[in-house]
Structure formats: structure tokens, C-alpha cells
Design a protein around this motif. Structure first.
Motif, PDB file in Angstrom:
ATOM      1  N   MET A  99       0.807  -1.193   0.000  1.00  0.00           N
ATOM      2  CA  MET A  99       0.000   0.000   0.000  1.00  0.00           C
ATOM      3  C   MET A  99       0.860   1.271   0.000  1.00  0.00           C
ATOM      4  O   MET A  99       0.544   2.207  -0.723  1.00  0.00           O
ATOM      5  N   PRO A 100       1.936   1.329   0.796  1.00  0.00           N
ATOM      6  CA  PRO A 100       2.754   2.543   0.777  1.00  0.00           C
ATOM      7  C   PRO A 100       3.290   2.882  -0.618  1.00  0.00           C
ATOM      8  O   PRO A 100       3.295   4.054  -1.008  1.00  0.00           O
ATOM      9  N   LEU A 101       3.685   1.874  -1.371  1.00  0.00           N
ATOM     10  CA  LEU A 101       4.208   2.135  -2.714  1.00  0.00           C
ATOM     11  C   LEU A 101       3.116   2.664  -3.638  1.00  0.00           C
ATOM     12  O   LEU A 101       3.359   3.580  -4.438  1.00  0.00           O
ATOM     13  N   ALA A 102       1.916   2.141  -3.523  1.00  0.00           N
ATOM     14  CA  ALA A 102       0.804   2.618  -4.345  1.00  0.00           C
ATOM     15  C   ALA A 102       0.471   4.070  -4.009  1.00  0.00           C
ATOM     16  O   ALA A 102       0.242   4.884  -4.915  1.00  0.00           O
ATOM     17  N   VAL A 103       0.465   4.408  -2.729  1.00  0.00           N
ATOM     18  CA  VAL A 103       0.185   5.782  -2.318  1.00  0.00           C
ATOM     19  C   VAL A 103       1.291   6.706  -2.812  1.00  0.00           C
ATOM     20  O   VAL A 103       1.018   7.792  -3.335  1.00  0.00           O
ATOM     21  N   LEU A 104       2.530   6.290  -2.669  1.00  0.00           N
ATOM     22  CA  LEU A 104       3.656   7.089  -3.152  1.00  0.00           C
ATOM     23  C   LEU A 104       3.530   7.349  -4.647  1.00  0.00           C
ATOM     24  O   LEU A 104       3.687   8.483  -5.114  1.00  0.00           O
ATOM     25  N   THR A 105       3.219   6.312  -5.405  1.00  0.00           N
ATOM     26  CA  THR A 105       3.067   6.450  -6.860  1.00  0.00           C
ATOM     27  C   THR A 105       1.948   7.422  -7.204  1.00  0.00           C
ATOM     28  O   THR A 105       2.110   8.281  -8.079  1.00  0.00           O
ATOM     29  N   ASP A 106       0.822   7.310  -6.516  1.00  0.00           N
ATOM     30  CA  ASP A 106      -0.311   8.208  -6.772  1.00  0.00           C
ATOM     31  C   ASP A 106       0.041   9.656  -6.449  1.00  0.00           C
ATOM     32  O   ASP A 106      -0.351  10.575  -7.174  1.00  0.00           O
ATOM     33  N   LEU A 107       0.751   9.867  -5.357  1.00  0.00           N
ATOM     34  CA  LEU A 107       1.130  11.224  -4.985  1.00  0.00           C
ATOM     35  C   LEU A 107       2.053  11.855  -6.017  1.00  0.00           C
ATOM     36  O   LEU A 107       1.860  13.011  -6.419  1.00  0.00           O
ATOM     37  N   VAL A 108       3.043  11.116  -6.461  1.00  0.00           N
ATOM     38  CA  VAL A 108       3.973  11.631  -7.457  1.00  0.00           C
ATOM     39  C   VAL A 108       3.241  11.906  -8.768  1.00  0.00           C
ATOM     40  O   VAL A 108       3.472  12.930  -9.420  1.00  0.00           O
ATOM     41  N   ALA A 109       2.318  11.029  -9.134  1.00  0.00           N
ATOM     42  CA  ALA A 109       1.533  11.245 -10.355  1.00  0.00           C
ATOM     43  C   ALA A 109       0.642  12.480 -10.231  1.00  0.00           C
ATOM     44  O   ALA A 109       0.310  13.105 -11.239  1.00  0.00           O
ATOM     45  N   SER A 110       0.293  12.851  -8.992  1.00  0.00           N
ATOM     46  CA  SER A 110      -0.534  14.032  -8.759  1.00  0.00           C
ATOM     47  C   SER A 110       0.287  15.316  -8.728  1.00  0.00           C
ATOM     48  O   SER A 110      -0.269  16.399  -8.565  1.00  0.00           O
ATOM     49  N   GLY A 111       1.601  15.192  -8.835  1.00  0.00           N
ATOM     50  CA  GLY A 111       2.459  16.372  -8.870  1.00  0.00           C
ATOM     51  C   GLY A 111       3.219  16.662  -7.603  1.00  0.00           C
ATOM     52  O   GLY A 111       3.950  17.647  -7.525  1.00  0.00           O
ATOM     53  N   VAL A 112       3.070  15.825  -6.582  1.00  0.00           N
ATOM     54  CA  VAL A 112       3.823  16.018  -5.342  1.00  0.00           C
ATOM     55  C   VAL A 112       5.287  15.680  -5.627  1.00  0.00           C
ATOM     56  O   VAL A 112       5.579  14.645  -6.229  1.00  0.00           O
ATOM     57  N   PRO A 113       6.221  16.553  -5.227  1.00  0.00           N
ATOM     58  CA  PRO A 113       7.645  16.249  -5.449  1.00  0.00           C
ATOM     59  C   PRO A 113       8.020  14.914  -4.800  1.00  0.00           C
ATOM     60  O   PRO A 113       7.548  14.584  -3.708  1.00  0.00           O
ATOM     61  N   MET A 114       8.866  14.169  -5.481  1.00  0.00           N
ATOM     62  CA  MET A 114       9.238  12.822  -5.048  1.00  0.00           C
ATOM     63  C   MET A 114       9.778  12.793  -3.631  1.00  0.00           C
ATOM     64  O   MET A 114       9.384  11.939  -2.835  1.00  0.00           O
ATOM     65  N   ASP A 115      10.664  13.723  -3.284  1.00  0.00           N
ATOM     66  CA  ASP A 115      11.251  13.693  -1.942  1.00  0.00           C
ATOM     67  C   ASP A 115      10.209  13.984  -0.864  1.00  0.00           C
ATOM     68  O   ASP A 115      10.196  13.345   0.184  1.00  0.00           O
ATOM     69  N   SER A 116       9.297  14.905  -1.126  1.00  0.00           N
ATOM     70  CA  SER A 116       8.237  15.212  -0.171  1.00  0.00           C
ATOM     71  C   SER A 116       7.283  14.033  -0.009  1.00  0.00           C
ATOM     72  O   SER A 116       6.892  13.678   1.105  1.00  0.00           O
ATOM     73  N   ALA A 117       6.903  13.441  -1.131  1.00  0.00           N
ATOM     74  CA  ALA A 117       5.986  12.301  -1.100  1.00  0.00           C
ATOM     75  C   ALA A 117       6.619  11.121  -0.370  1.00  0.00           C
ATOM     76  O   ALA A 117       5.975  10.485   0.471  1.00  0.00           O
ATOM     77  N   ALA A 118       7.883  10.834  -0.663  1.00  0.00           N
ATOM     78  CA  ALA A 118       8.558   9.701  -0.031  1.00  0.00           C
ATOM     79  C   ALA A 118       8.696   9.909   1.472  1.00  0.00           C
ATOM     80  O   ALA A 118       8.452   8.989   2.261  1.00  0.00           O
ATOM     81  N   ALA A 119       9.066  11.107   1.885  1.00  0.00           N
ATOM     82  CA  ALA A 119       9.219  11.381   3.317  1.00  0.00           C
ATOM     83  C   ALA A 119       7.893  11.219   4.045  1.00  0.00           C
ATOM     84  O   ALA A 119       7.832  10.610   5.121  1.00  0.00           O
ATOM     85  N   ALA A 120       6.818  11.736   3.464  1.00  0.00           N
ATOM     86  CA  ALA A 120       5.511  11.647   4.105  1.00  0.00           C
ATOM     87  C   ALA A 120       5.042  10.198   4.197  1.00  0.00           C
ATOM     88  O   ALA A 120       4.573   9.748   5.247  1.00  0.00           O
ATOM     89  N   VAL A 121       5.177   9.458   3.116  1.00  0.00           N
ATOM     90  CA  VAL A 121       4.711   8.065   3.098  1.00  0.00           C
ATOM     91  C   VAL A 121       5.534   7.207   4.056  1.00  0.00           C
ATOM     92  O   VAL A 121       4.982   6.390   4.798  1.00  0.00           O
ATOM     93  N   LEU A 122       6.835   7.389   4.082  1.00  0.00           N
ATOM     94  CA  LEU A 122       7.676   6.605   4.999  1.00  0.00           C
ATOM     95  C   LEU A 122       7.326   6.897   6.459  1.00  0.00           C
ATOM     96  O   LEU A 122       7.251   5.983   7.281  1.00  0.00           O
ATOM     97  N   THR A 123       7.108   8.153   6.767  1.00  0.00           N
ATOM     98  CA  THR A 123       6.756   8.523   8.132  1.00  0.00           C
ATOM     99  C   THR A 123       5.423   7.911   8.534  1.00  0.00           C
ATOM    100  O   THR A 123       5.284   7.340   9.616  1.00  0.00           O
ATOM    101  N   LEU A 124       4.437   8.022   7.647  1.00  0.00           N
ATOM    102  CA  LEU A 124       3.110   7.488   7.962  1.00  0.00           C
ATOM    103  C   LEU A 124       3.085   5.966   7.984  1.00  0.00           C
ATOM    104  O   LEU A 124       2.409   5.375   8.814  1.00  0.00           O
TER     105      LEU A 124
END
Length: 83
Positions: free
Chosen positions: A1-26
Motif C-alpha cells: 500500500m505505501p508504494l501505491a500511495v507514493l506512486t499516486d502522490l507523485v503522479a498528482s504532482g507532489v515532489p518525489m522527496d516530499s511524497a517519499a518522506a511523508a509516506v515513509l513517516t506514515l
């Protein structure tokens, strides 16, 4: 699930580093349902006009606060053990 959320966030325009940090923390303290809700919150904020990075940061802060409250709420119901 974390990888799917990360992929969706990046596809939505969230910068990769911001998306990865948020998903890893959560992912470390939240369940799959919380991650899905986080993704929905970010997508909703983006649809309402927030910049993707800002939307992700705000949703991550909200999700972290909610996860902390849930952990504390579970701890209150426990009875102390015998010495």
C-alpha cells in the motif's frame, strides 16, 4: 500500500522527496486505511487549488497528529499489570 500511495502522490504532482518522506513517516505508524485517507486528503486539497507539495505536507501533519491521538487513546484503556 505505501508504494501505491507514493506512486499516486507523485503522479498528482507532489515532489518525489516530499511524497517519499511523508509516506515513509506514515507507513511506520499508520495502517493501510490511514495511508489511503492521506492520499485522498492530498488529492482533495490539490483539486481545491493547493500546490501539491503544500497539500502533502498539510495532510501528513494531520495524519501524524491523528495517529498520535489514536495511540494515546488505546493506551488509556489498559489496566496496569501486577508487580
Amino acid at each position: 500500500m505505501p508504494l501505491a500511495v507514493l506512486t499516486d502522490l507523485v503522479a498528482s504532482g507532489v515532489p518525489m522527496d516530499s511524497a517519499a518522506a511523508a509516506v515513509l513517516t506514515l507507513a511506520a505508524r499508520a495502517g493501510d486505511a490511514d495511508l489511503v485517507e492521506f492520499r485522498r486528503a492530498v488529492e482533495r486539497d490539490i483539486a481545491l487549488g493547493a500546490p501539491p507539495g503544500t497539500a502533502a505536507a498539510a495532510a501528513a501533519a494531520d495524519a501524524a497528529a491523528t495517529a498520535a491521538l489514536q495511540v494515546n487513546a488505546r493506551a488509556r484503556g489498559q489496566r496496569p499489570g501486577r508487580p
